[in-house]
Design a protein around this motif. Structure first.
Motif, short mmCIF file in Angstrom:
data_model
loop_
_atom_site.label_atom_id
_atom_site.label_comp_id
_atom_site.label_asym_id
_atom_site.label_seq_id
_atom_site.Cartn_x
_atom_site.Cartn_y
_atom_site.Cartn_z
N ASP A 101 0.81 -1.24 0.00
CA ASP A 101 0.00 0.00 0.00
C ASP A 101 0.83 1.27 0.00
O ASP A 101 0.38 2.31 0.47
N LEU A 102 2.03 1.21 -0.57
CA LEU A 102 2.89 2.39 -0.63
C LEU A 102 2.22 3.60 -1.31
O LEU A 102 2.31 4.72 -0.79
N PRO A 103 1.52 3.43 -2.45
CA PRO A 103 0.96 4.63 -3.10
C PRO A 103 0.02 5.43 -2.19
O PRO A 103 0.09 6.66 -2.17
N PHE A 104 -0.81 4.72 -1.42
CA PHE A 104 -1.75 5.45 -0.56
C PHE A 104 -1.02 6.11 0.61
O PHE A 104 -1.40 7.18 1.06
N ARG A 105 0.05 5.46 1.09
CA ARG A 105 0.87 6.10 2.14
C ARG A 105 1.49 7.38 1.59
O ARG A 105 1.49 8.43 2.25
N MET A 106 1.99 7.32 0.37
CA MET A 106 2.57 8.53 -0.25
C MET A 106 1.50 9.62 -0.39
O MET A 106 1.76 10.79 -0.12
N ASP A 116 11.68 -7.97 -5.73
CA ASP A 116 11.94 -7.44 -7.06
C ASP A 116 10.72 -6.87 -7.75
O ASP A 116 10.83 -6.07 -8.67
N ALA A 117 9.53 -7.33 -7.35
CA ALA A 117 8.31 -6.87 -8.01
C ALA A 117 7.18 -6.77 -6.99
O ALA A 117 6.27 -7.60 -6.95
N PRO A 118 7.23 -5.73 -6.13
CA PRO A 118 6.12 -5.53 -5.20
C PRO A 118 4.97 -4.83 -5.93
O PRO A 118 5.16 -3.76 -6.51
N PHE A 119 3.81 -5.47 -5.96
CA PHE A 119 2.65 -4.84 -6.62
C PHE A 119 2.21 -3.61 -5.84
O PHE A 119 1.91 -3.69 -4.65
N MET A 120 2.17 -2.49 -6.52
CA MET A 120 1.71 -1.24 -5.93
C MET A 120 0.19 -1.21 -5.96
O MET A 120 -0.43 -1.24 -7.04
N ALA A 121 -0.41 -1.19 -4.77
CA ALA A 121 -1.88 -1.20 -4.69
C ALA A 121 -2.41 0.22 -4.94
O ALA A 121 -2.04 1.16 -4.24
N ILE A 122 -3.24 0.33 -5.93
CA ILE A 122 -3.94 1.59 -6.21
C ILE A 122 -5.25 1.48 -5.41
O ILE A 122 -6.26 0.99 -5.91
N TYR A 123 -5.15 1.90 -4.15
CA TYR A 123 -6.21 1.62 -3.16
C TYR A 123 -7.25 2.73 -3.10
O TYR A 123 -6.92 3.91 -2.95
N ILE A 124 -8.51 2.32 -3.24
CA ILE A 124 -9.63 3.27 -3.18
C ILE A 124 -10.46 2.99 -1.93
O ILE A 124 -11.17 1.98 -1.86
N ALA A 127 -13.70 8.33 -7.12
CA ALA A 127 -12.88 7.11 -7.03
C ALA A 127 -11.90 6.99 -8.20
O ALA A 127 -10.72 6.70 -8.02
N LYS A 128 -12.39 7.25 -9.40
CA LYS A 128 -11.52 7.14 -10.58
C LYS A 128 -10.41 8.20 -10.53
O LYS A 128 -9.26 7.93 -10.86
N GLY A 129 -10.79 9.39 -10.09
CA GLY A 129 -9.80 10.47 -9.97
C GLY A 129 -8.68 10.11 -9.00
O GLY A 129 -7.50 10.37 -9.26
N LEU A 130 -9.04 9.49 -7.87
CA LEU A 130 -8.02 9.08 -6.89
C LEU A 130 -7.12 8.01 -7.51
O LEU A 130 -5.89 8.07 -7.38
N ALA A 131 -7.74 7.05 -8.21
CA ALA A 131 -6.94 6.00 -8.86
C ALA A 131 -5.93 6.62 -9.83
O ALA A 131 -4.75 6.26 -9.84
N ASP A 132 -6.40 7.57 -10.63
CA ASP A 132 -5.50 8.26 -11.58
C ASP A 132 -4.34 8.95 -10.87
O ASP A 132 -3.20 8.90 -11.32
N THR A 133 -4.66 9.60 -9.74
CA THR A 133 -3.62 10.30 -8.98
C THR A 133 -2.57 9.33 -8.45
O THR A 133 -1.36 9.57 -8.55
N LEU A 134 -3.02 8.21 -7.88
CA LEU A 134 -2.08 7.23 -7.31
C LEU A 134 -1.21 6.61 -8.40
O LEU A 134 -0.01 6.41 -8.21
N ILE A 135 -1.83 6.32 -9.56
CA ILE A 135 -1.05 5.78 -10.68
C ILE A 135 0.01 6.80 -11.13
O ILE A 135 1.17 6.46 -11.35
N MET A 136 -0.40 8.06 -11.19
CA MET A 136 0.52 9.12 -11.60
C MET A 136 1.71 9.21 -10.63
O MET A 136 2.86 9.43 -11.03
N MET A 137 1.44 9.00 -9.33
CA MET A 137 2.52 9.08 -8.34
C MET A 137 3.53 7.94 -8.52
O MET A 137 4.74 8.13 -8.39
#
Length: 414
Positions: free
Chosen positions: A54-59, A93-101, A111-121
């Protein structure tokens, strides 16, 4: 003398890679120290995929994106469970980054906007350090990145609320690099019912949900069945032509009544579909006594916060919570994760299990010996201690997941 033993054993490991008959090493007779050295060597030389972080949501919660800054992923941190230094130390080597909503977005929208933001990060991190990090949209890309010494950051969406009510958003996110989607999170959504929600809104997968699963099959996006109710799971199993994965779930036999973990019946069905369960590390998922203690602490703390008119985030509350809960939870050890792996292996065989830490998503509930991404060798050492072979370890670390992923792609190809 010890160095010599290690040298011989490591030679054994190297030769075992080139010749299947050569693996005669009995890791169970070694000391813990010797085994850990070999485990570290295996971790560095084997691809390790982790199903969920859950790194993206922590960021996101740290707000760097608001200030136009890139999160400092490169320096060792005492915050969270992963950064580049600890990932490299642990051999992940390949931790899946959870795009968590969070489920709240199902009510408020966005919800879609948040997903886009996390992917962008995640994209911004990779573009900032292209000599260290890389995109990964297939097993082949992970292998290629691994050979170049790059850390892959594949992505999965956690909570299909991200697609809102529009089926075409599944393809939209696939094209952005999303390779799995966890169908629900904390509450029932438009796709199906959540294990954390008692409402049973649809009594399983909704009609829209069935279309979503079919569309994921068509595209080659992995269906993640963590967080769904049993009824939803069995609906998914019926609809999906491709294998399904629980990217971060443990075994319910150890936590009776906890629907968020997978039952033996579900594990058998997942295996029947050639899928897998990726064991998650949070103490409450691994151990009933820990879970009970955690619930009791949570109830007490909620009462205390109410009485003192404070919120979790207040410094005074944080101090009180730390002091109050310090000695109230039983110790859970890394060996507990391997108990769960053992259970799946005994039930359905070695080909249907992997690792899905939920790092950065389970707070301070992680076991001893598994507090962050530097500690994967402790799991490998425990597996070797129990008689798992190097080939078994490789299956758990990545080969099972690659097989499933390629199967999902093959179904899409048809």
């Amino acid at each position: 003398m010890k160095k010599n033993i290690l040298f011989i054993l490591l030679l054994g490991i190297v030769s075992a890679c080139s010749s299947p008959q050569a693996e005669k090493v009995d890791y169970t007779v070694l000391t813990d120290e010797e085994r850990l050295e070999i485990a570290k060597e295996i971790a560095q030389n084997t691809i390790i995929v982790d199903g969920h972080m859950d790194l993206p949501f922590r960021m996101y919660n740290m707000g760097h994106h608001m200030r136009g800054e890139v999160f400092d992923f490169m320096s060792r941190s005492d915050q969270g469970n992963i950064d580049y230094v600890r990932a490299k130390e642990g051999g992940v080597d390949a931790p899946f980054m959870a795009i968590y909503i969070p489920a709240s977005y199902q009510e408020t929208g966005g919800a879609k906007g948040l997903a886009d933001t996390l992917i962008m990060m995640v994209e911004r991190m990779i573009n900032t350090w292209p000599d260290k990090l890389a995109f990964a949209r297939s097993p082949e890309e992970i292998e290629s990145n691994f050979k170049k010494g790059l850390l892959s950051l594949p992505m999965g969406i956690e909570n299909a609320a991200a697609i809102e009510d529009d089926l075409s958003n599944v393809a939209y996110f696939y094209n952005k690099g999303i390779r799995y989607m966890t169908l629900t999170h904390g509450k029932d959504n438009l796709v199906g019912d959540s294990s954390y929600d008692d409402a049973e809104t649809h009594g399983g997968l909704s009609e829209f949900g069935k279309d979503v699963v079919k569309e994921m099959n068509r595209l080659g996006m992995i269906v993640d069945v963590s967080h769904v109710t049993d009824k939803t799971f069995f609906d998914v199993a019926e609809v999906s032509k491709a294998p399904v994965v629980a990217t971060h779930s443990s075994v319910r036999a150890f936590t009776p009544g906890f629907e968020r973990n997978v039952s033996d019946e579900i594990i058998q069905k997942i295996a029947e579909k050639n899928g897998m369960v990726m064991i998650t590390f949070g103490g409450s998922f691994l151990d009933q006594a820990y879970s009970d203690a955690n619930s009791a602490i949570r109830e007490h703390v909620q009462e205390w916060l109410k009485e003192n008119n404070l919120s979790y985030r207040d410094e005074k509350a944080q101090e009180y919570i730390r002091a109050y809960s310090a000695d109230k939870k039983p110790t859970v050890h890394v060996s507990k994760v391997v108990d769960h792996i053992d259970h799946v292996v005994k039930l359905v065989g070695i080909d249907h299990v992997g690792l899905g830490s939920d790092f950065d998503g389970v707070g301070d509930t992680l076991p001893e010996g598994l507090k962050d991404a530097s500690m994967y060798p402790n799991i490998i050492a425990e597996l070797l201690k129990r008689g798992y072979s190097k080939e078994d370890v490789e299956k758990i670390c990545y080969k099972n997941f690659f097989r499933v992923w390629k199967d999902v792609e093959a179904v899409a190809g048809k």
